[in-house]
Design an enzyme around this catalytic site. Structure first.
Site, short mmCIF file in Angstrom:
data_model
loop_
_atom_site.label_atom_id
_atom_site.label_comp_id
_atom_site.label_asym_id
_atom_site.label_seq_id
_atom_site.Cartn_x
_atom_site.Cartn_y
_atom_site.Cartn_z
N GLU A 114 0.84 -1.20 0.00
CA GLU A 114 0.00 0.00 0.00
C GLU A 114 0.88 1.25 0.00
OE1 GLU A 114 -3.28 0.52 0.02
OE2 GLU A 114 -4.21 -1.41 0.53
N HIS A 128 -3.96 -3.35 -8.09
CA HIS A 128 -5.25 -3.79 -7.56
C HIS A 128 -6.33 -3.67 -8.63
CE1 HIS A 128 -8.11 -3.70 -3.81
NE2 HIS A 128 -8.15 -4.82 -4.47
N ASP A 168 -6.96 1.46 -8.18
CA ASP A 168 -5.65 1.75 -7.59
C ASP A 168 -4.60 0.76 -8.08
OD1 ASP A 168 -7.30 -0.02 -5.86
OD2 ASP A 168 -5.52 -0.11 -4.59
#
Length: 312
Positions: free
Chosen positions: A145, A183, A193
């Site tokens: 992330e 993703h 994303d």
């Protein structure tokens, strides 16, 4: 003298308190360690000692553990943006049980790397998704992330730290270049994303992901373009050096007539059950503009054809 002694004790006690309180996640770290300890107990188990009264399986007379095994290894890396306001907010989200979401790594805008989960554990980052025939990416991937609200550009320190992490992962687990994805690639109808600002081309040049050959795409012809190039009255003259003509008109790189773009997207890995979403995800990753439009223009078809050949 007593005052000096008391003062010294106070300073030591204060130091201990400060050191204990310096990590705001010490409580959740204890939860992590406790859960990891429980999993380690499970990993030690194999065929139990046979219990004639309770066993429903016909185990052998005694337990036999093989000497030939190792840990399962991740084979994909999936990159996300956090869609939150700060790295602190993301770290808090990933340490709240009710959130039911996590990742192996979180990277802040200034390049700080938070390794939140052992690479061999299964993080909850991919959700419902598909890449190729794999419908459980959480079980075979590492989730990363990037602190980004979804519209921002990615900072240079952040991208450099990401590349450093990817270098370690690729070397450690021998992950193929094509298996570094986003993703939005695995969940095209749900996710966008990392966003359009993510430098996929740069990562591919470093060996993390694939990219198309821009020069090859520029020289590609669609079938209708190719046949339009023959001059009026074109014919090959006897005893003429035809090689330059053949090179120009007969053997160019041509996208075949009837090229099936849905099949090509599927070969790359996209779930084409929702073809419009798959096209948008492809454009978000490889074109990085016009990705709201589920129609491929001529240039985009050439890009897709070039990538399709790489993924075959």
């Amino acid at each position: 003298m007593m005052n000096e002694f008391v003062r010294g004790v106070f300073i030591i006690a204060a130091g201990i308190l400060i050191s204990c309180s310096s990590n705001p996640y010490r409580k959740t770290n204890k939860v992590y360690k406790k859960q990891a300890k429980e999993y380690s107990k499970q990993l030690k188990e194999f065929t139990p000692e046979k219990d004639e009264e309770t066993d429903t399986l016909n185990y052998g007379k005694y337990a036999v553990g093989t000497t030939n095994f190792n840990l399962r290894k991740p084979n994909y890396v999936i990159i996300h943006h956090t869609a939150q306001d700060s790295v602190r907010q993301t770290l808090n989200t990933f340490t709240i049980p009710r959130a039911q979401v996590s990742a192996h790594y979180v990277i802040s805008k200034d390049g700080e790397i938070y390794h939140m989960l052992n690479d061999y554990y299964r993080a909850w980052h991919g959700g419902v998704g598909m890449w190729g025939s794999n419908t459980d990416l959480n079980s075979s991937s590492i989730g990363i992330e990037l602190d980004n609200n979804g519209a921002e550009t990615f900072s240079e320190p952040q991208i450099q730290s990401l590349i450093d992490v990817l270098k370690e992962l690729k070397k450690k687990y021998n992950i193929p270049a094509r298996n570094f994805i986003g993703h939005s690639d695995i969940a095209p109808s749900r996710k966008v994303d990392p966003n359009k600002n993510f430098p996929w081309k740069r990562l591919a040049e470093e060996g993390y992901g694939l990219w198309y050959d821009e020069e090859a795409v520029e020289s590609l012809k669609l079938a209708n373009e190719f046949f339009q190039e023959f001059p009026e009255g074109f014919e090959l003259e006897p005893n003429h050096n035809t090689l330059p003509i053949l090179d120009k008109y007969i053997f160019p790189q041509v996208v075949p007539a009837g090229f099936d773009h849905a099949m090509a997207l599927k070969v790359i890995g996209y779930d084409v059950s929702d073809l419009a979403s798959a096209i948008k995800a492809f454009k978000l990753h490889f074109i990085q503009k016009d990705y709201e439009n589920p129609i491929l223009d001529e240039y985009q078809i050439k890009v897709l054809y070039n990538l399709y050949q790489k993924y075959l």
